[in-house]
Design a protein around this motif. Sequence first.
Motif, PDB file in Angstrom:
ATOM      1  N   UNK A  74      -5.256  14.281  -3.852  1.00 56.43           N
ATOM      2  CA  UNK A  74      -5.442  14.583  -2.434  1.00 56.43           C
ATOM      3  C   UNK A  74      -6.735  13.976  -1.908  1.00 56.43           C
ATOM      4  N   UNK A  75      -7.816  14.056  -2.686  1.00 54.20           N
ATOM      5  CA  UNK A  75      -9.078  13.439  -2.279  1.00 54.20           C
ATOM      6  C   UNK A  75      -8.919  11.937  -2.120  1.00 54.20           C
ATOM      7  N   UNK A  76      -8.168  11.320  -3.013  1.00 52.45           N
ATOM      8  CA  UNK A  76      -7.924   9.883  -2.926  1.00 52.45           C
ATOM      9  C   UNK A  76      -7.161   9.540  -1.644  1.00 52.45           C
ATOM     10  N   UNK A  77      -6.192  10.362  -1.290  1.00 54.32           N
ATOM     11  CA  UNK A  77      -5.438  10.142  -0.046  1.00 54.32           C
ATOM     12  C   UNK A  77      -6.376  10.232   1.152  1.00 54.32           C
ATOM     13  N   UNK A  78      -7.212  11.271   1.186  1.00 55.19           N
ATOM     14  CA  UNK A  78      -8.106  11.456   2.327  1.00 55.19           C
ATOM     15  C   UNK A  78      -9.207  10.399   2.381  1.00 55.19           C
ATOM     16  N   UNK A  79      -9.649   9.919   1.233  1.00 57.62           N
ATOM     17  CA  UNK A  79     -10.672   8.861   1.218  1.00 57.62           C
ATOM     18  C   UNK A  79     -10.118   7.555   1.778  1.00 57.62           C
ATOM     19  N   UNK A  99       0.832  -1.202   0.000  1.00 59.16           N
ATOM     20  CA  UNK A  99       0.000   0.000   0.000  1.00 59.16           C
ATOM     21  C   UNK A  99       0.872   1.259   0.000  1.00 59.16           C
ATOM     22  N   UNK A 100       1.922   1.263   0.799  1.00 55.07           N
ATOM     23  CA  UNK A 100       2.825   2.411   0.865  1.00 55.07           C
ATOM     24  C   UNK A 100       3.535   2.603  -0.472  1.00 55.07           C
ATOM     25  N   UNK A 101       3.971   1.517  -1.076  1.00 53.38           N
ATOM     26  CA  UNK A 101       4.629   1.597  -2.380  1.00 53.38           C
ATOM     27  C   UNK A 101       3.668   2.119  -3.438  1.00 53.38           C
ATOM     28  N   UNK A 102       2.421   1.665  -3.386  1.00 52.22           N
ATOM     29  CA  UNK A 102       1.417   2.133  -4.343  1.00 52.22           C
ATOM     30  C   UNK A 102       1.161   3.637  -4.198  1.00 52.22           C
ATOM     31  N   UNK A 103       1.048   4.110  -2.962  1.00 56.45           N
ATOM     32  CA  UNK A 103       0.829   5.539  -2.722  1.00 56.45           C
ATOM     33  C   UNK A 103       2.043   6.344  -3.196  1.00 56.45           C
ATOM     34  N   UNK A 104       3.239   5.860  -2.905  1.00 53.87           N
ATOM     35  CA  UNK A 104       4.452   6.545  -3.352  1.00 53.87           C
ATOM     36  C   UNK A 104       4.567   6.575  -4.860  1.00 53.87           C
ATOM     37  N   UNK A 116      -7.790   7.328   4.082  1.00 49.27           N
ATOM     38  CA  UNK A 116      -7.109   7.631   5.339  1.00 49.27           C
ATOM     39  C   UNK A 116      -7.269   6.527   6.376  1.00 49.27           C
ATOM     40  N   UNK A 117      -8.381   5.830   6.332  1.00 41.97           N
ATOM     41  CA  UNK A 117      -8.591   4.753   7.299  1.00 41.97           C
ATOM     42  C   UNK A 117      -7.619   3.589   7.073  1.00 41.97           C
ATOM     43  N   UNK A 118      -7.110   3.434   5.854  1.00 42.73           N
ATOM     44  CA  UNK A 118      -6.126   2.383   5.586  1.00 42.73           C
ATOM     45  C   UNK A 118      -4.749   2.724   6.154  1.00 42.73           C
ATOM     46  N   UNK A 119      -4.482   4.004   6.384  1.00 40.29           N
ATOM     47  CA  UNK A 119      -3.190   4.412   6.928  1.00 40.29           C
ATOM     48  C   UNK A 119      -3.053   4.043   8.392  1.00 40.29           C
ATOM     49  N   UNK A 120      -4.154   4.109   9.120  1.00 40.54           N
ATOM     50  CA  UNK A 120      -4.125   3.892  10.570  1.00 40.54           C
ATOM     51  C   UNK A 120      -4.021   2.402  10.899  1.00 40.54           C
ATOM     52  N   UNK A 121      -4.800   1.600  10.238  1.00 38.67           N
ATOM     53  CA  UNK A 121      -4.872   0.188  10.582  1.00 38.67           C
ATOM     54  C   UNK A 121      -3.769  -0.552  10.002  1.00 38.67           C
TER      55      UNK A 121
END
Length: 89
Positions: A77-82, A5-10, A84-89
């Motif tokens: 940015x909207x995609x990042x905020x949508x 997930x981190x690699x995909x976001x990067x 956001x729940x995946x970042x925490x868990x």
Amino acid sequence: MSMEFVIHIGERAVMTTLLIAGPLLIIALVVGLVISIFQATTQIQEQTLAFIPKIVAVLIALVIFGPWMLTEIVSFTENIFMNLDKFVG
């Protein structure tokens, strides 16, 4: 948050950056090449002659491509905020 997930976001961040910066860089490159050819054929070696047309061309391109660039940034940015729940868990 998995490594994939981190690699995909990067990867998406880098691609968005390249996509947004691409048109302005290409226009600056083309204008610089045309000015260089003009300077070589006329043997005018004025350094400021290369900067002014590039600045004007990039500003005009920014006016033309600005709304599209802003839309791409807001979409990312909207995609990042949508997600956001995946970042925490």
